[in-house]
Design a protein around this motif. Structure first.
Motif, short mmCIF file in Angstrom:
data_model
loop_
_atom_site.label_atom_id
_atom_site.label_comp_id
_atom_site.label_asym_id
_atom_site.label_seq_id
_atom_site.Cartn_x
_atom_site.Cartn_y
_atom_site.Cartn_z
N GLY A 52 0.82 -1.21 0.00
CA GLY A 52 0.00 0.00 0.00
C GLY A 52 0.85 1.26 0.00
N GLU A 53 1.89 1.27 0.82
CA GLU A 53 2.79 2.43 0.86
C GLU A 53 3.48 2.64 -0.47
OE1 GLU A 53 5.43 1.76 4.16
OE2 GLU A 53 3.82 1.99 5.62
N ARG A 54 3.98 1.57 -1.05
CA ARG A 54 4.68 1.66 -2.34
C ARG A 54 3.77 2.15 -3.45
NH1 ARG A 54 8.44 -3.63 -3.47
NH2 ARG A 54 9.96 -3.29 -1.81
N SER A 55 2.52 1.71 -3.43
CA SER A 55 1.61 2.02 -4.53
C SER A 55 0.74 3.25 -4.28
CB SER A 55 0.70 0.81 -4.80
OG SER A 55 -0.09 0.53 -3.65
N LEU A 103 -7.34 0.49 -14.67
CA LEU A 103 -6.00 0.29 -15.24
C LEU A 103 -4.96 1.09 -14.47
CD1 LEU A 103 -6.72 0.30 -19.08
CD2 LEU A 103 -5.96 -1.60 -17.68
N GLU A 104 -5.34 2.27 -14.02
CA GLU A 104 -4.42 3.10 -13.26
C GLU A 104 -3.98 2.38 -11.97
OE1 GLU A 104 -4.17 7.52 -11.19
OE2 GLU A 104 -6.03 6.90 -12.18
N THR A 105 -4.93 1.78 -11.28
CA THR A 105 -4.61 1.05 -10.05
C THR A 105 -3.76 -0.18 -10.35
OG1 THR A 105 -6.66 1.81 -9.00
CG2 THR A 105 -5.60 -0.13 -8.05
N LEU A 106 -4.10 -0.90 -11.42
CA LEU A 106 -3.29 -2.06 -11.81
C LEU A 106 -1.85 -1.65 -12.11
CD1 LEU A 106 -5.55 -4.22 -14.14
CD2 LEU A 106 -4.57 -4.87 -11.95
N ALA A 142 1.43 -2.98 -10.26
CA ALA A 142 2.48 -3.65 -11.03
C ALA A 142 3.83 -2.97 -10.80
CB ALA A 142 2.13 -3.64 -12.52
N ARG A 143 3.85 -1.66 -10.88
CA ARG A 143 5.11 -0.93 -10.66
C ARG A 143 5.63 -1.13 -9.24
NH1 ARG A 143 3.59 4.59 -13.95
NH2 ARG A 143 4.12 3.78 -16.00
N SER A 144 4.73 -1.15 -8.28
CA SER A 144 5.12 -1.35 -6.88
C SER A 144 5.70 -2.74 -6.65
CB SER A 144 3.93 -1.14 -5.96
OG SER A 144 3.44 0.18 -6.09
N LEU A 145 5.27 -3.69 -7.45
CA LEU A 145 5.78 -5.06 -7.35
C LEU A 145 6.97 -5.29 -8.28
CD1 LEU A 145 2.36 -6.96 -7.21
CD2 LEU A 145 4.02 -6.72 -5.34
#
Length: 117
Positions: free
Chosen positions: A31-34, A53-56, A60-63
């Protein structure tokens, strides 16, 4: 949510949870990363939310992964087809190898075009 949409959300949530756990992250850390609330991450992982798509993309970027990798297990490519086999093989290789294969493919296709002329 429609039944097929519920199933898709559940599969996607399971994929996100799996990737998060592989990296040893808590829901709070993801949550913090994203930039998403911890409760929202939990709802996503349980398949209770229909994601934008924005949340996905944020997840994805956070992971540290691409949308394609995130969605791969949700709607996997048919590995019985030549394209599916190529994608699987390339996805397991370093980026430098992928770039080399792309350059090789472009050269071969260019050569084929010239041969037809």
């Amino acid at each position: 949510m429609e039944e097929s949409t519920k199933q898709l959300a559940k599969m996607l949530g399971e994929r996100i949870r799996s990737l998060r756990l592989e990296q040893g992250l808590s829901q709070e850390q993801l949550g913090e990363r994203s930039g998403l609330h911890t409760n929202y991450i939990g709802q996503i992982e349980r398949g209770e939310k229909n994601l934008t798509l924005e949340t996905l993309l944020k997840i994805a970027r956070s992971l540290g992964t691409s949308l394609e990798q995130l969605l791969h297990s949700v709607d996997p490519l048919d590995v019985q087809t030549p394209l599916g086999q190529i994608v699987v093989m390339l996805s397991e290789r370093p980026v430098a190898d992928q770039a080399l294969v792309l350059a090789l493919m472009k050269t071969v296709f260019s050569w084929e075009e010239e041969k037809r002329k």
